[in-house]
Scaffold this active site. Structure first.
Site, PDB file in Angstrom:
ATOM      1  N   ARG A  90     -12.014  -5.988   5.755  1.00  0.00           N
ATOM      2  CA  ARG A  90     -11.228  -6.777   4.811  1.00  0.00           C
ATOM      3  C   ARG A  90     -10.760  -8.095   5.421  1.00  0.00           C
ATOM      4  NH1 ARG A  90      -9.310  -2.253   1.358  1.00  0.00           N
ATOM      5  NH2 ARG A  90      -8.159  -3.079  -0.404  1.00  0.00           N
ATOM      6  N   ARG A 129      -5.817   1.955 -13.999  1.00  0.00           N
ATOM      7  CA  ARG A 129      -6.497   2.896 -13.084  1.00  0.00           C
ATOM      8  C   ARG A 129      -5.650   4.141 -12.814  1.00  0.00           C
ATOM      9  NH1 ARG A 129      -8.991   0.948  -7.547  1.00  0.00           N
ATOM     10  NH2 ARG A 129      -6.886   0.225  -7.075  1.00  0.00           N
ATOM     11  N   ARG A 162      -1.458   4.985  -8.781  1.00  0.00           N
ATOM     12  CA  ARG A 162      -1.058   4.539  -7.450  1.00  0.00           C
ATOM     13  C   ARG A 162       0.142   3.592  -7.538  1.00  0.00           C
ATOM     14  NH1 ARG A 162      -6.679   2.491  -4.868  1.00  0.00           N
ATOM     15  NH2 ARG A 162      -5.232   0.989  -3.983  1.00  0.00           N
ATOM     16  N   ARG A 173      -1.687  -8.068  -3.923  1.00  0.00           N
ATOM     17  CA  ARG A 173      -3.000  -7.651  -3.409  1.00  0.00           C
ATOM     18  C   ARG A 173      -4.062  -8.696  -3.733  1.00  0.00           C
ATOM     19  NH1 ARG A 173      -3.575  -2.328  -6.269  1.00  0.00           N
ATOM     20  NH2 ARG A 173      -5.572  -2.085  -5.210  1.00  0.00           N
TER      21      ARG A 173
HETATM   22  P1  AMP Z   1      -7.820   0.244  -1.542  1.00  0.00           P
HETATM   23  O1  AMP Z   1      -7.783   1.671  -1.957  1.00  0.00           O
HETATM   24  O2  AMP Z   1      -9.129  -0.152  -0.913  1.00  0.00           O
HETATM   25  O3  AMP Z   1      -7.405  -0.697  -2.650  1.00  0.00           O
HETATM   26  O4  AMP Z   1      -6.734   0.102  -0.396  1.00  0.00           O
HETATM   27  C1  AMP Z   1      -5.371   0.346  -0.655  1.00  0.00           C
HETATM   28  C2  AMP Z   1      -4.493  -0.254   0.437  1.00  0.00           C
HETATM   29  O5  AMP Z   1      -4.822   0.346   1.698  1.00  0.00           O
HETATM   30  C3  AMP Z   1      -4.672  -1.743   0.670  1.00  0.00           C
HETATM   31  O6  AMP Z   1      -3.927  -2.526  -0.240  1.00  0.00           O
HETATM   32  C4  AMP Z   1      -4.160  -1.871   2.109  1.00  0.00           C
HETATM   33  O7  AMP Z   1      -2.756  -1.764   2.148  1.00  0.00           O
HETATM   34  C5  AMP Z   1      -4.715  -0.612   2.755  1.00  0.00           C
HETATM   35  N1  AMP Z   1      -6.078  -0.842   3.289  1.00  0.00           N
HETATM   36  C6  AMP Z   1      -7.252  -0.275   2.852  1.00  0.00           C
HETATM   37  N2  AMP Z   1      -8.296  -0.701   3.574  1.00  0.00           N
HETATM   38  C7  AMP Z   1      -7.797  -1.578   4.485  1.00  0.00           C
HETATM   39  C8  AMP Z   1      -8.386  -2.383   5.487  1.00  0.00           C
HETATM   40  N3  AMP Z   1      -9.711  -2.413   5.689  1.00  0.00           N
HETATM   41  N4  AMP Z   1      -7.544  -3.165   6.229  1.00  0.00           N
HETATM   42  C9  AMP Z   1      -6.235  -3.162   6.041  1.00  0.00           C
HETATM   43  N5  AMP Z   1      -5.609  -2.442   5.098  1.00  0.00           N
HETATM   44  C10 AMP Z   1      -6.378  -1.650   4.313  1.00  0.00           C
END
Ligand code: AMP
Length: 219
Positions: A90, A129, A162, A173
């Site tokens: 990311r 979602r 969530r 985000r």
């Molecule tokens: P997601 O389910 O991919 O939307 O991830 C949810 C949250 O998890 C994100 O908003 C971040 O807080 C954390 N997160 C997930 N993947 C990463 C990553 N590669 N680097 C840093 N934080 C992450």
């Protein structure tokens, strides 16, 4: 053929939903760092509490911690025939660390699928979602509702919203995505790895776009 993919794109573009379907079809694991962190955040220990706080604000967990998590997971035997990294890397730093992790493990990326959707689509997908607390299956109140409200079709687990899919966190985000993750597109374009996927449509249509790209990769 080994299919090792990274799914890149803004939150709400459909990375997780598409990854779950491709992984079922190709019999490869979906490595969602968001799911791994959500599991960690359920534990009432120091790491769990700090991850929970970061995620609720929509911010990113630090690059070194993420590298450790991903290295461990990619070291598991079920990644031998490929994997989908969903939500990782990311940041450009994470992408650089991923290169050394893959080299150490003797693995190579097949492609980066850039899952694209308009801001309007993304916001509406995130606000509607829902996800299964138990098996992480993704739903949407209108587009992909579970057969029985609040209950997962796959495992019967509780389907919930969530905390970071609420308006303030969604805004943050999307802002952080533009600032920290969007630059990765240039990083991978230079390497000739990016395949663009139009994911503005219904899930079946988006899956066809993905299949078209995957069948070329598999030739
Ligand atoms: P997601 O389910 O991919 O939307 O991830 C949810 C949250 O998890 C994100 O908003 C971040 O807080 C954390 N997160 C997930 N993947 C990463 C990553 N590669 N680097 C840093 N934080 C992450």
């Amino acid at each position: 053929m080994v299919l090792s993919l990274v799914f890149l794109g803004p939150p709400g573009a459909g990375k997780g939903t598409i990854a779950q379907r491709v992984c079922e079809k190709k019999n490869i694991p979906q490595i969602s760092t968001g799911d791994i962190l959500r599991d960690a955040a359920k534990k009432d220990d120091e790491f769990g509490r700090s991850v929970k706080e970061i995620m609720e604000k929509g911010q990113y967990v630090d690059d070194e911690t993420m590298a450790k998590i991903v290295k461990n997971r990619l070291g598991e035997p079920d990644t031998a025939n490929g994997f989908i990294l969903d939500g990782y890397p990311r940041t450009v730093k994470q992408a650089e660390l991923l290169e050394s992790i893959l080299e150490e493990l003797g693995k190579k990326l097949s492609a980066i699928l850039l899952i694209q959707a308009s801001e309007e689509t993304v916001v509406s997908r995130l606000s509607g979602r829902r996800q299964c607390k138990n098996c992480n299956r993704i739903y949407h109140v209108k587009n992909i509702p579970p057969k029985e409200e609040g209950k997962c079709d796959e495992c019967g687990g509780e389907v919930f919203q969530r905390d970071d899919d609420k308006p303030d966190a969604i805004k943050e985000r999307l802002r952080i995505y533009s600032e920290k993750t969007a630059p990765l597109v240039g990083f991978y374009k230079e390497k000739g790895l990016i395949k663009e996927i139009d994911a503005n449509g219904e899930i079946e249509e988006n899956m066809q776009n993905v299949e078209a790209v995957l069948s070329k990769l598999e030739q």
